[in-house]
Enzyme design. Structure first.
Site, short mmCIF file in Angstrom:
data_model
loop_
_atom_site.label_atom_id
_atom_site.label_comp_id
_atom_site.label_asym_id
_atom_site.label_seq_id
_atom_site.Cartn_x
_atom_site.Cartn_y
_atom_site.Cartn_z
N HIS A 491 -24.27 65.41 27.82
CA HIS A 491 -24.06 65.46 29.27
C HIS A 491 -23.14 64.34 29.73
O HIS A 491 -22.14 64.57 30.41
CB HIS A 491 -25.42 65.36 29.98
CG HIS A 491 -25.33 65.34 31.47
ND1 HIS A 491 -25.58 66.43 32.25
CD2 HIS A 491 -25.02 64.33 32.34
CE1 HIS A 491 -25.43 66.12 33.54
NE2 HIS A 491 -25.08 64.85 33.60
N GLU A 492 -23.48 63.12 29.35
CA GLU A 492 -22.66 61.98 29.76
C GLU A 492 -21.27 62.05 29.14
O GLU A 492 -20.28 61.62 29.75
CB GLU A 492 -23.36 60.67 29.38
CG GLU A 492 -24.72 60.46 30.02
CD GLU A 492 -24.69 60.55 31.54
OE1 GLU A 492 -23.62 60.29 32.15
OE2 GLU A 492 -25.73 60.89 32.14
N HIS A 495 -18.88 63.92 31.28
CA HIS A 495 -18.28 63.07 32.31
C HIS A 495 -17.13 62.25 31.74
O HIS A 495 -16.06 62.14 32.34
CB HIS A 495 -19.33 62.11 32.89
CG HIS A 495 -20.30 62.73 33.81
ND1 HIS A 495 -19.93 63.53 34.86
CD2 HIS A 495 -21.66 62.65 33.86
CE1 HIS A 495 -21.02 63.93 35.53
NE2 HIS A 495 -22.08 63.41 34.94
N GLU A 520 -20.55 67.40 38.71
CA GLU A 520 -21.46 67.53 37.57
C GLU A 520 -21.18 68.76 36.71
O GLU A 520 -21.90 69.00 35.75
CB GLU A 520 -22.91 67.59 38.08
CG GLU A 520 -23.41 66.31 38.73
CD GLU A 520 -23.63 65.19 37.73
OE1 GLU A 520 -23.82 65.49 36.54
OE2 GLU A 520 -23.58 64.01 38.14
#
Length: 733
Positions: A491-492, A495, A520
């Site tokens: 997930h990170e 980003h 997101e």
């Protein structure tokens, strides 16, 4: 749900090209933190701020002279980049540096530079120059036009267009909000709460690394025997209620009384934040009213794709109604399981039971052992998996870069460059993945430098850091991740890639600086890769045998993940409704946040509220994404659509990866969010009739309903009572 660490959006998105060392040449010279020469010592933050203010002052004078529109936007972006270099560096340092002197100086630098930002945000010469550039749009590029418009909106969100009295009041309130936000987070850090458990045998051995041994004297039969035998010591454990520790205790502790004590205490601190949140809500509401809005939610949501709090709340209420029957069915299943396995035929199902019994149900249904799953995910292998993924999708490689003396803030930190064989270095990534005392308590993506075009031949490369809190040391052969931690890492990483792959002319639009509804989406998309066997088999190998993770095991993991999909979705809807309600239209008397949250929990979840608790006083997304938490659900819908239309058949297709990069990631916020989504997956994702944005809401509802029916809503497999800070579920990022 993470955090993605965002900057204030009022006025300039203030974040030059200082002497920043990104060379991978063999000769490595001494430098300071993150490659900034100024930051060789804690006191360097003072000079860092001084030079940022000095350079920005020169640029302010230049812009005030009304140069060409193109030069106005270029200079404004350099002001933003100059100041943001200080803001971002101080933010990362405050949250991760083990040296208190560095942290204290970073705190002082943050306060000083934010005071200067208030000066910039109220500078009418800059505002008038931006208006000039916006009116002269035909002579500048499309991205410059967009930057001019965005800067004007940001200035006006700071109240610069108001009369002097109103502007002064808005400035006071903005400072107050900043101070309250800082206090809220400091209270979480300084008052996590704790419970002492005796005897030590009540805490499972697998949790002993998370708790602190304590001792107490035991009473003896008589004073005489006490003298003869000496004082006896009974061993126990102190559980400090940090989010990851609390979640682990709730999942793995069979003793229901221990779970109850941990849940109640962990959800009852810090009490000081009750008053802090009350003041924050009042200050934001007053700002909104001065700006001509009915609520802070209206003030906050209007610039986004959702356009209004009415659209958002309608979406959330319909989603709540849609998910309730299935969530109630899951609740009854958990309750029945507890009765069968605990012998408490007439007992209630309590909130502190959820993580424990859902974990048992998953293990029972799919014969899952978390230790077995973790054995296939050594941290170094997971990092290699990310490298393989980007090479196959984008034709780029992550290469290890030696850290210059003084550049790192901890021995565990790694540095990598994202490299393309034709384009060269695309950006730099720091990895700070291991837990340690005093560090940011969750997982987040921190920007250090935004990408921007300096000249026709020179581009300022983006620099970011991924901060997580995985247990152990990177040098230890025993570091293995639970799969929810793998999902968090992916997930990170989504980003980070958004930042590293963007190629915008202005840092104002670099990477994750996009509409809140969209921010997101890349991170939620990359969660899917962490669940796909075709991806996992490229790196998930047993730490001792080297065996590739069995496909049947992954199928079981996916089945367990989907067992309580409705419950998890319901929780996210509940969080978003809280956020909209607290920052919505205010009653004549101040809102009681504790009773409000309790009532909303009863209305919109299947679970009871525990009197005396107030978990929302640790929910820092109320600060970072005030009235914007709904965007996580929007992002999940967008990510699901992108996955289904582009990646589901072949998640490692270079052609699909190229399309994702060139049509979406590389544009950051330089193009309209709706245009990017349509260009990537077609008109259906945001179909509008006569410009009515409500169709977006209806389409999202339809998509979520389909996912709910198939039990594939893309949420993590671990059930959380408290949000993870900085990533989905709490994040979500």
């Amino acid at each position: 749900m993470a955090a993605l660490v965002r900057r204030p959006t009022s006025g300039l998105r203030l974040w030059t090209n200082y002497r920043f060392h990104t060379s991978t040449a063999p000769e490595i010279k001494d430098t300071g933190l993150y490659g900034f020469d100024h930051l060789k010592t804690p006191n360097g933050f003072r000079r860092f701020v001084d030079e940022a203010i000095e350079r920005s002052g020169e640029l302010v004078n230049y812009v005030s002279g009304m140069p060409s529109s193109a030069e106005i936007i270029r200079a404004m972006d350099e002001i933003s980049d100059t100041v943001c270099s200080v803001v971002d560096s101080a933010e990362l340092c405050r949250h991760t540096h083990p040296d208190r002197d560095f942290v204290e100086e970073a705190n002082k630098a943050s306060l000083r530079i934010n005071e200067y930002i208030h000066y910039l945000n109220t500078n009418h010469a800059l505002y008038n120059a931006v208006i000039k550039a916006q009116k002269d749009g035909r002579s500048i590029s499309e991205e410059a036009q967009r930057a001019a418009h965005s800067l004007r909106i940001d200035f006006e969100k700071g109240g610069i267009h108001l009369g002097a009295d109103k502007l002064d009041r808005v400035n006071q309130l903005q400072i107050e909000v900043s101070q309250l936000t800082r206090q809220f987070n400091e209270n979480i850090s300084s008052d996590p709460g704790y419970v002492d458990i005796f005897p030590a045998s009540r805490i499972p051995k697998l949790l002993h690394h998370l708790v602190k041994p304590i001792y107490r004297s035991t009473s003896t039969a008589s004073r005489e025997s006490s003298k003869s035998r000496g004082n006896l010591k009974e061993k126990g454990f102190r559980i400090v209620m940090e989010p990851s520790t609390l979640s682990s205790v709730l999942q793995w502790t069979s003793d229901s009384e221990v779970r109850k004590m941990a849940y109640v205490q962990g959800n009852s601190v810090p009490s000081a934040n009750i008053g802090v949140l009350d003041k924050l809500i009042a200050a934001r509401h007053e700002i909104a009213q001065i700006m001509g809005n009915k609520s802070y939610a209206e003030f906050s949501v209007h610039p986004n794709m959702a356009s209004s709090p009415e659209v958002v709340m309608s979406f959330l209420l319909e989603m709540s109604e849609m998910v309730r029957p299935k969530a109630d069915k899951e609740f009854k299943g958990i309750w029945d399981f507890k009765r069968e396995n605990s012998g408490q035929i007439n007992g209630d199902l309590e909130p502190w039971d959820e993580a424990y019994f859902t974990g048992l149900m998953k293990s029972s249904a799919y014969d899952l052992d978390s230790l077995v799953v973790a054995s296939y995910f050594p941290l170094p292998q997971c990092i290699e998996g990310l490298k393989v993924l980007v090479e196959l999708l984008f034709g780029v490689t992550f290469q290890s870069v030696p850290l210059a003396p003084g550049e790192s803030w901890h021995p565990d930190v790694l540095k990598m460059s994202l490299y393309h064989r034709e384009e060269g270095d695309l950006g730099f990534l720091y990895l700070d993945l291991n837990s340690r005392t005093g560090k940011y308590p969750g997982c987040a993506h921190f920007a250090i430098k935004g990408g921007r075009r300096i000249s026709d031949s020179e581009y300022q490369l983006p620099v970011v850091a991924l901060v997580c809190n995985f247990p152990g040391s990177r040098n230890s052969a025993t570091v293995r991740l639970n799969h929810w931690e793998v999902e968090t890492l992916f997930h990170e990483f989504g980003h980070a890639l958004h930042s590293l792959l963007s190629r915008t002319d202005y840092q104002h639009f670099s990477g994750t600086r996009v509409a809140l509804d969209l921010a997101e989406t890349p991170s939620n998309l990359f969660e899917y890769f962490a669940w796909d066997y075709r991806v996992l088999k490229t790196f998930a190998r047993h730490y001792s045998t080297g065996e590739i993770i069995p496909e049947k095991l992954v199928e079981s993991m996916r089945g367990a993940k989907n067992m309580f999909a409705a419950t998890e979705l319901q929780r996210q809807v509940f969080y978003a409704i809280i956020d909209q309600t607290l920052f919505g239209e205010q009653p004549s008397s101040p809102i009681d946040t504790i009773s409000t949250v309790a009532d909303l929990k009863r209305q919109h979840t299947s679970w009871k509220h525990v009197d005396g608790t107030h978990w929302h006083t640790r929910f820092n997304h109320l600060l970072n994404y005030g009235a914007g938490y709904y965007s996580y659900l929007y992002a999940k819908c967008f990510a699901a659509t992108i996955w289904q239309k582009m990646f589901q058949d072949d998640p490692l297709s270079p052609a699909t990866g190229s399309a994702l990069r060139t049509r979406f990631l590389q544009h950051g916020g330089a193009k309209d969010a709706a245009f990017l989504l349509k260009d990537l997956v077609g008109d259906g994702i945001l179909s509008r009739k006569n410009g009515n944005r409500r169709n977006c809401r209806l389409l999202l509802l339809e998509l979520l309903e389909k996912q709910l029916r198939s039990h594939d809503i893309g949420s993590g497999g671990h059930q959380w009572v408290l949000p993870r800070y900085g990533c989905f579920l709490a994040t979500v990022d």
